[in-house]
Design a protein around this motif. Sequence first.
Motif, PDB file in Angstrom:
ATOM      1  N   VAL A  27       0.602  -0.933  -0.191  1.00 32.15           N
ATOM      2  CA  VAL A  27      -0.050   0.072   0.063  1.00 32.15           C
ATOM      3  C   VAL A  27       1.010   1.089   0.006  1.00 32.15           C
ATOM      4  O   VAL A  27       1.898   1.358   0.957  1.00 32.15           O
ATOM      5  N   SER A  28       0.928   2.169  -0.843  1.00 37.12           N
ATOM      6  CA  SER A  28       1.138   3.312  -0.923  1.00 37.12           C
ATOM      7  C   SER A  28       0.701   4.594  -1.115  1.00 37.12           C
ATOM      8  O   SER A  28      -0.506   4.607  -1.589  1.00 37.12           O
ATOM      9  N   THR A  29       0.985   5.610  -0.633  1.00 40.04           N
ATOM     10  CA  THR A  29       0.462   6.972  -0.866  1.00 40.04           C
ATOM     11  C   THR A  29       1.647   7.798  -0.702  1.00 40.04           C
ATOM     12  O   THR A  29       2.453   8.032   0.160  1.00 40.04           O
ATOM     13  N   GLY A  30       1.747   8.878  -1.777  1.00 39.18           N
ATOM     14  CA  GLY A  30       2.877   9.521  -2.051  1.00 39.18           C
ATOM     15  C   GLY A  30       4.202   9.009  -2.041  1.00 39.18           C
ATOM     16  O   GLY A  30       4.222   7.946  -2.521  1.00 39.18           O
ATOM     17  N   LYS A  31       4.826   9.401  -1.146  1.00 37.81           N
ATOM     18  CA  LYS A  31       6.324   8.652  -0.907  1.00 37.81           C
ATOM     19  C   LYS A  31       6.350   7.699   0.181  1.00 37.81           C
ATOM     20  O   LYS A  31       7.210   7.072   0.480  1.00 37.81           O
ATOM     21  N   THR A  32       5.162   7.371   0.833  1.00 35.72           N
ATOM     22  CA  THR A  32       5.088   6.482   1.895  1.00 35.72           C
ATOM     23  C   THR A  32       4.417   5.131   1.425  1.00 35.72           C
ATOM     24  O   THR A  32       3.572   5.081   0.688  1.00 35.72           O
ATOM     25  N   GLU A  33       4.988   3.976   2.077  1.00 38.32           N
ATOM     26  CA  GLU A  33       4.521   2.843   1.617  1.00 38.32           C
ATOM     27  C   GLU A  33       4.625   1.805   2.801  1.00 38.32           C
ATOM     28  O   GLU A  33       5.189   1.942   3.600  1.00 38.32           O
TER      29      GLU A  33
END
Length: 384
Positions: free
Chosen positions: A270-276
């Motif tokens: 799961v990722s959003t922006g640069k975070t996963e």
Amino acid sequence: MNKKEAQELFDKYAANLCTPEEKAIVERWYAGELAAKPVPNVKGLDDTKGEIWNGVVERAGLSAETSRRKPKMWIAAAAVLFMLMSAGLYFYTHKPEPPATFVREVNNSKLPGRNEAVLTLDDGSKIILDKAAKGTLASQGSTLISKLGDGQLNYHVSAKTGDGVGNAIAKYNTISTPKGGQYRVVLPDGTIVWLNAASSIRFPTSFETAQRNVELTGEAYFEVAENKAKPFNVAAGKTNIRVLGTHFNVMAYPDEASVNTTLLEGSVKVSTGKTEGILKPGQQARVLNGKIGVKSVDAEEVIAWKRGYFYFKDADIRTVMRQVSRWYDVEVEYQGNVPEMAFSGKMYRNVDILKMLEALSYFNVNYKLADTRKQKGKKTIVIQ
């Protein structure tokens, strides 16, 4: 019958899949369990809660001191009993009286949702799936779209182009369920998707590129066909879920605070922006304000909607009513000081809305159900 077999039997009952013999077993069990207790009236309601709570304490092996430190548990136990009663799974001659604060204003009732969806083709034309006859509905390029006998929508791609990487301009379809609707579709790659109420999925009519990309709003349960050469990606707002082949649930309703991805089998990123984050079975990723939080959850609670029932664990009234609003296609308004209380329990989704609301009324949640002024034929629940 062991615990696992009993749970499977109850799930079949909730989904109306039991044989007559299995149905009789479940109903005899409920009759025996509930008939052992008298039907409570208003005056006896507290005593009944106490009896239920004492039973919970005894079965759990808790001390009286421990039980006093867990006030929510008697609410949960009572909620389970009354939700089952409200779902029509009891066999008393008389219904319990509602509390004195119970308010109900009804012009007519509201039935639960059903298999209902609209298919929007690439050219913008629409097909109302619940009214369409079974058989071939449309042909788009190398893809045949058909409705099966059980109402399921199926995409069949010819072997010539279905497994390659082509340069043709992709054609996209969208399947949308309204409030009070749900639907199941088999995508061109064999992936099975169950759409919950007020949801939509957009996808190509054939996966001919290096990745299988779909877009989701609302909630869906996925059983992704394995293909290591072509990752499967679900875009839900600013959240992306990447898999090769697995079972997972995504909830991405606009009126919910976060986008929740819950893994049942396999592995997802799961990722959003640069975070996963990477999920293991039994874990849920919550994406909120650009951050991802991962925790272990009860998968049964998450996918209860797919199995045909509501399942709440310490849920507040607004959480409960968001699900009720989507499934029964009603508006919800709040007036005055709405009590803060945690609800726990299960209830089948195939019951009339009044039975759901009656369960809430036992906890001094006042409501009225009436025609809304905003739209003719719609209903509004006012929580007081």
